[in-house]
Design a protein around this motif. Structure first.
Motif, PDB file in Angstrom:
ATOM      1  N   ASP B  69       0.850  -1.191   0.000  1.00  0.00           N
ATOM      2  CA  ASP B  69       0.000   0.000   0.000  1.00  0.00           C
ATOM      3  C   ASP B  69       0.884   1.239   0.000  1.00  0.00           C
ATOM      4  O   ASP B  69       2.071   1.168   0.344  1.00  0.00           O
ATOM      5  N   VAL B  70       0.313   2.373  -0.357  1.00  0.00           N
ATOM      6  CA  VAL B  70       1.106   3.599  -0.376  1.00  0.00           C
ATOM      7  C   VAL B  70       0.395   4.718   0.383  1.00  0.00           C
ATOM      8  O   VAL B  70      -0.833   4.709   0.541  1.00  0.00           O
ATOM      9  N   THR B  71       1.204   5.668   0.850  1.00  0.00           N
ATOM     10  CA  THR B  71       0.664   6.898   1.394  1.00  0.00           C
ATOM     11  C   THR B  71       1.661   8.009   1.068  1.00  0.00           C
ATOM     12  O   THR B  71       2.854   7.743   0.942  1.00  0.00           O
ATOM     13  N   PHE B  72       1.153   9.230   0.895  1.00  0.00           N
ATOM     14  CA  PHE B  72       2.027  10.345   0.529  1.00  0.00           C
ATOM     15  C   PHE B  72       1.969  11.405   1.625  1.00  0.00           C
ATOM     16  O   PHE B  72       0.889  11.790   2.061  1.00  0.00           O
ATOM     17  N   LEU B  73       3.158  11.839   2.061  1.00  0.00           N
ATOM     18  CA  LEU B  73       3.215  12.699   3.231  1.00  0.00           C
ATOM     19  C   LEU B  73       3.330  14.188   2.912  1.00  0.00           C
ATOM     20  O   LEU B  73       3.379  15.020   3.809  1.00  0.00           O
ATOM     21  N   ASP B  74       3.446  14.525   1.646  1.00  0.00           N
ATOM     22  CA  ASP B  74       3.346  15.933   1.228  1.00  0.00           C
ATOM     23  C   ASP B  74       4.495  16.834   1.672  1.00  0.00           C
ATOM     24  O   ASP B  74       4.336  18.053   1.744  1.00  0.00           O
ATOM     25  N   PHE B  75       5.660  16.256   1.975  1.00  0.00           N
ATOM     26  CA  PHE B  75       6.831  17.117   2.116  1.00  0.00           C
ATOM     27  C   PHE B  75       7.281  17.524   0.716  1.00  0.00           C
ATOM     28  O   PHE B  75       6.837  16.956  -0.277  1.00  0.00           O
ATOM     29  N   LYS B  76       8.199  18.487   0.632  1.00  0.00           N
ATOM     30  CA  LYS B  76       8.609  19.002  -0.669  1.00  0.00           C
ATOM     31  C   LYS B  76       9.966  18.421  -1.072  1.00  0.00           C
ATOM     32  O   LYS B  76      10.918  18.462  -0.285  1.00  0.00           O
ATOM     33  N   ASP B  77      10.058  17.935  -2.283  1.00  0.00           N
ATOM     34  CA  ASP B  77      11.286  17.324  -2.797  1.00  0.00           C
ATOM     35  C   ASP B  77      12.467  18.291  -2.692  1.00  0.00           C
ATOM     36  O   ASP B  77      12.364  19.467  -3.046  1.00  0.00           O
ATOM     37  N   GLY B  78      13.578  17.802  -2.165  1.00  0.00           N
ATOM     38  CA  GLY B  78      14.781  18.624  -2.052  1.00  0.00           C
ATOM     39  C   GLY B  78      14.723  19.608  -0.908  1.00  0.00           C
ATOM     40  O   GLY B  78      15.674  20.354  -0.682  1.00  0.00           O
ATOM     41  N   ARG B  79      13.635  19.614  -0.184  1.00  0.00           N
ATOM     42  CA  ARG B  79      13.455  20.636   0.854  1.00  0.00           C
ATOM     43  C   ARG B  79      12.925  20.064   2.163  1.00  0.00           C
ATOM     44  O   ARG B  79      12.242  20.756   2.933  1.00  0.00           O
ATOM     45  N   ILE B  80      13.181  18.777   2.415  1.00  0.00           N
ATOM     46  CA  ILE B  80      12.772  18.200   3.700  1.00  0.00           C
ATOM     47  C   ILE B  80      13.707  18.742   4.772  1.00  0.00           C
ATOM     48  O   ILE B  80      14.926  18.634   4.652  1.00  0.00           O
ATOM     49  N   THR B  81      13.153  19.334   5.791  1.00  0.00           N
ATOM     50  CA  THR B  81      14.011  19.882   6.847  1.00  0.00           C
ATOM     51  C   THR B  81      13.858  19.087   8.132  1.00  0.00           C
ATOM     52  O   THR B  81      12.840  18.438   8.370  1.00  0.00           O
ATOM     53  N   TYR B  82      14.892  19.172   8.943  1.00  0.00           N
ATOM     54  CA  TYR B  82      14.949  18.431  10.189  1.00  0.00           C
ATOM     55  C   TYR B  82      14.391  19.330  11.291  1.00  0.00           C
ATOM     56  O   TYR B  82      15.131  19.980  12.019  1.00  0.00           O
ATOM     57  N   SER B  83      13.074  19.375  11.383  1.00  0.00           N
ATOM     58  CA  SER B  83      12.451  20.271  12.361  1.00  0.00           C
ATOM     59  C   SER B  83      11.552  19.478  13.306  1.00  0.00           C
ATOM     60  O   SER B  83      11.133  18.349  13.000  1.00  0.00           O
ATOM     61  N   LEU B  84      11.254  20.089  14.446  1.00  0.00           N
ATOM     62  CA  LEU B  84      10.359  19.440  15.409  1.00  0.00           C
ATOM     63  C   LEU B  84       8.976  19.247  14.802  1.00  0.00           C
ATOM     64  O   LEU B  84       8.334  18.204  15.002  1.00  0.00           O
ATOM     65  N   GLU B  85       8.526  20.218  14.040  1.00  0.00           N
ATOM     66  CA  GLU B  85       7.209  20.120  13.410  1.00  0.00           C
ATOM     67  C   GLU B  85       7.137  18.897  12.476  1.00  0.00           C
ATOM     68  O   GLU B  85       6.173  18.137  12.492  1.00  0.00           O
ATOM     69  N   ASN B  86       8.189  18.717  11.678  1.00  0.00           N
ATOM     70  CA  ASN B  86       8.209  17.573  10.769  1.00  0.00           C
ATOM     71  C   ASN B  86       8.301  16.257  11.524  1.00  0.00           C
ATOM     72  O   ASN B  86       7.720  15.249  11.129  1.00  0.00           O
ATOM     73  N   ARG B  87       9.042  16.271  12.629  1.00  0.00           N
ATOM     74  CA  ARG B  87       9.124  15.057  13.433  1.00  0.00           C
ATOM     75  C   ARG B  87       7.746  14.654  13.950  1.00  0.00           C
ATOM     76  O   ARG B  87       7.386  13.471  13.933  1.00  0.00           O
ATOM     77  N   LEU B  88       6.986  15.646  14.376  1.00  0.00           N
ATOM     78  CA  LEU B  88       5.650  15.340  14.903  1.00  0.00           C
ATOM     79  C   LEU B  88       4.722  14.827  13.799  1.00  0.00           C
ATOM     80  O   LEU B  88       3.836  14.011  14.061  1.00  0.00           O
ATOM     81  N   GLU B  89       4.935  15.280  12.568  1.00  0.00           N
ATOM     82  CA  GLU B  89       4.148  14.712  11.459  1.00  0.00           C
ATOM     83  C   GLU B  89       4.473  13.234  11.276  1.00  0.00           C
ATOM     84  O   GLU B  89       3.601  12.424  10.956  1.00  0.00           O
TER      85      GLU B  89
END
Lengths: 232, 232, 232, 232, 232, 232
Positions: B69-89
């Motif tokens: 199965d697949v799911t898409f998380l909607d981060f941006k290609d080349g621009r994934i950042t290491y942030s607390l907000e992203n960790r919580l996602e």
């Protein structure tokens, strides 16, 4: 399954892989410990001959606790050399037992007997399957060699065996080495290394086990990588 | 068993762990691939939006070949950042799927999106089981995180999965990434890295597999060490 | 330029550095392969003497394909020992050829013959230039020793040679080792290591080459670091 | 050939790669040093603004000695952060210069500005060639990134450049950083690290060079491995 | 001598360096533990606020047993981020205490809070002595940073402190973390990691200590190498 | 305190540990250098016998400058072998001097004499304390073995001795090896390794020292880890 552990001195089997040997024996595998020497240098106020006799008897009792057979290879304690002749003796030993796997010391162990044993076993492993190498017993083809050592920074195990249910057996076997416990607690290695023989073994097994989610464990590296069928 | 692979770009699942995912799916495990991005930067003569659409469709077809199965998380290609907000996602994503194990990139991969994904997943792993961390889905407790990378000197796998019987499926799935094959063979990485996309994947799998006695394999490291019951 | 490769067994030259030797030969360098043994243990249903003859012939044909001269050093397969006497034989061999560079196995290769060869060559290298060491040939002064191995985690090459244009020659040379291909595919190393001899060599060269931007490559370490004139 | 060095502080170019830059400039390459900051924290009894002015002038004079152009990127000394915004600024910088190769700090350097610079440059490198990433300058495609550091155990260079003929130029350039020499000899790093600025640089270059057979050298690692045509 | 330990969570001081802190305190050094967070995520059937209160009280009692002062830095458990703002808060903290040495987590610890703390402290260390960085407290100049971790393969200590005479105090202090012992033994880390909190700490200290000839020890790495006056 | 350095060739003591030996001698320790060989291969236009005489005299003068006694073990230059017989000779040597600590080459030094010496000393160390091993002198029990090497990537010292106040003595002692300076500057090692013997030693000591906050230092590893009483 046939398991052959080749160790330098009588107590090395218990210290390094006693829980693993007991576990394999408990499920019905044929487990044999081959002692390179009788550890006849590890004492005082005695002679090599007398100590050899004492330690052979202790080794037999300890292996019996683990559920393992024993054999003695008659090398001399503190004087195992890395020679072609000795390698061929190990070829004969491995061919005689024709094990599925072989366990021995890791090559960078600092003790000269452990180092020599490790290299002799690895080198012999590359020869036991060669049809053109003639010897008393026919060629055999063990699947792998596993190496053991103490959980220090220079030995970094990648295969960890859960021995929680066999730690008690391991300690019971280790206690058969009465002559060594006195010797080690007074003399062995650096000062406090064996101040309490059993506590030492337990601390190592607990430190290693906890990293892998179990109470007590033993660690190994292996000659060939192997595969798993699935991630778990 | 529930397996969740979290990858940065659509073709990463096939390149790094496609055989393993296919193998788990084939025995009936629930396998899901979560794509951090749609790889919408990996092309030319197009727009990010158009490419995202193309690659999502390719990813769906490829995952279907693997049985995932697949799911898409909607981060941006080349621009994934290491942030607390992203960790919580990612906490939310892992809790939603409540997997037994998680697969992702290894932390020292050079690609910035791979690196950020790896660290976000590891950090999220430490939080998903905390009852006091409130989120949409309840806490869960995956057993382990497995990390994948290319068989180069900076990635040294300690867990090797035999994928010989699934190499064909893996290659078939990889071929669904049509837009990327053209792009990679022309542009991707250094000059000859992907001169032939499928031959590259096969060479890596064969080089790794032979070291462990099988024809094709994939390699992983893991967050926690685990134990084996017996040496084999 | 004179290049001397010292290898343990007849097929080691092709497996480990055949593309590099062919490339040097193709530009007009004098290339010689010195075989420590004739690989006379690598077979069944034959004798050591017969196999030695077969493999010497194969080695001569293979080297001819690479464009290299050959010499045989008459050590015994599976029984190369790390002795002062053997080191002095290698001093004589190196002095006789007076090469600019020497190629040999890396020291931590697991095979006992490869290990012994590697150490004997390195030790001999430190002696060939000493005027006070008398021997049949005069002192010489090779610039460096290069070490080869398989692209696994314990061998991490820092010098990578592009052999794309010579991969075909390398494979053609390797195919001259007919007796070994049958033996290796049935017996050699662990199970699938040589299931397809040429595919194995090609996968290794492709995996290594792609990391450096070319299709096929071979990798080496070296005894002394060297400098480059400019970054490229 | 266009060479772009991206360094955190004004004197980093001379300390880490001054000989290499001078050598490339001397053969006619276009060499540019991009300074992330003006090093405006490296002093006392002054202000950030005044020190920035002083150090920019010193950097211009030093680069002129090396034969390099300069550019200043306006990040703040001691406060370079690893953010997506900063990465995109470096994408712009690299695209503007469109170099063949980029030089920067190695990622595990302990200084926070050096670490951040290293990662920002590596991450930017993965984006500069992407056509869909719009910016003021067109995409470019540098061949490689080279990383420099001090010759300590945590930095192990694999590419060594002979700078013997340019060591004098390097030292002359370094001496332009007058404000820093006073500061470093009194304050910089740990106690005796820069007790004599030029002697320090010379000792490092001599220690590294002798290992590779030359008098003075500088060392690098690289992002992608590269190949050589022949062993030398 | 002033010693400042900066730890992520209340029980980290005891687990990682409690014996060392107790030993320094016992000889009269001023020892302070700065807690980044109150560990308010480490529980169930409670609230963050209530748990913070409980754990602060436990931390105060534990530090009192060790002979250390405490300070709380008000970061949030599980959510320490690696930002410039947080780095400047640590600059303030270090300047306020003006310690001779700083102790903290090692950078490659897997726990996200430990990692972030480690990097924030190292980065702050490079800034605390800069006169031009203005803050509430004056610049200071600690001699070194020491890093601690668990005795696993990824943490390889090079500085080992004999804590045999303070192991009892360390364990007594650790037992003050009542709320955590219940939590860790039920939930913490992987399955058996903390099945018995005190036995775990003792096994680690014994395993490490025996390698250095004492009964119990703690291990560290350090930012700068230091010298000894004589070999011992 | 009794210090015994066991080195392969006459100038090795000064090159590797001369400052440390001078420092120990200066505080009143008994320092002895045992030379495995007289370095009788290191010259031209002479004979082994004549050179041995010259170099023994130089070694005696150099050791005298350091404040050390000397002994010569009569192994042959370039031909030290790793045999049981040689190990027992070293047991006798160590027992005769009964030192508190032993210094020798590190095991992975590339020079064959250095490697053999290192392993012979380590192996002998494991035997000198055994009561049942009979020899001319009684058992003894040195606390540790320290290993030295050049500050290159394959030797990574963990014990660093400040020799700033003894660097001049070290260089003065090194200059006694007149016959070697001519030889090394013309022949020794790779091209520029010893282009200026004293400058080489000074650069190494300064590079190493600065990393630890002093002007000149020497580095060692050790067989057993040891503990410190306090962090400093």
């Amino acid at each position: 399954m046939d398991v052959l552990a080749i160790v330098a001195h009588p107590d090395d089997a218990e210290i390094f892989c006693g829980g693993t040997l007991a576990k394999h024996a408990a499920r019905g595998d044929d487990v044999t410990v081959a002692y390179m020497t009788r550890g006849e240098f590890g004492g005082f106020d005695t002679t090599e001959a007398a100590l050899a006799e004492t330690r052979e008897a202790e080794a037999r009792r300890a292996a019996s606790v683990l559920g393992a057979d024993v054999t003695f290879l008659d090398f001399k304690d503190g004087r195992i050399t890395y020679s072609l002749e000795n390698r061929l003796e190990l070829v004969e030993c491995i061919r005689e037992h024709a094990p599925d796997i072989v366990l021995t010391h890791f090559a960078d162990d600092m003790h000269p007997d452990h180092r020599a044993t490790s290299r002799l076993v690895t080198d012999a492993y590359y020869m036991v399957s060669l049809p053109l190498l003639e010897s008393e017993h026919p060629p055999c083809d063990p699947r792998n060699v596993y190496y053991f050592g103490k959980p220090t920074s220079s030995f970094d195990p990648t295969v960890i065996v859960d021995v929680t249910d066999h730690q008690e057996t391991k300690e019971e076997a280790a206690l058969e080495h009465e002559s060594q416990i006195a010797w080690l607690e007074e003399h062995g290695g650096i000062d406090a290394e064996f101040s309490d023989f059993v506590e030492s073994m337990r601390a190592d097994a607990h430190t290693l086990g906890r990293q892998a989610g179990v109470t007590y464990a033993e660690g190994f590296t292996r000659l060939h990588e192997t595969t798993v069928d699935f991630l778990d």
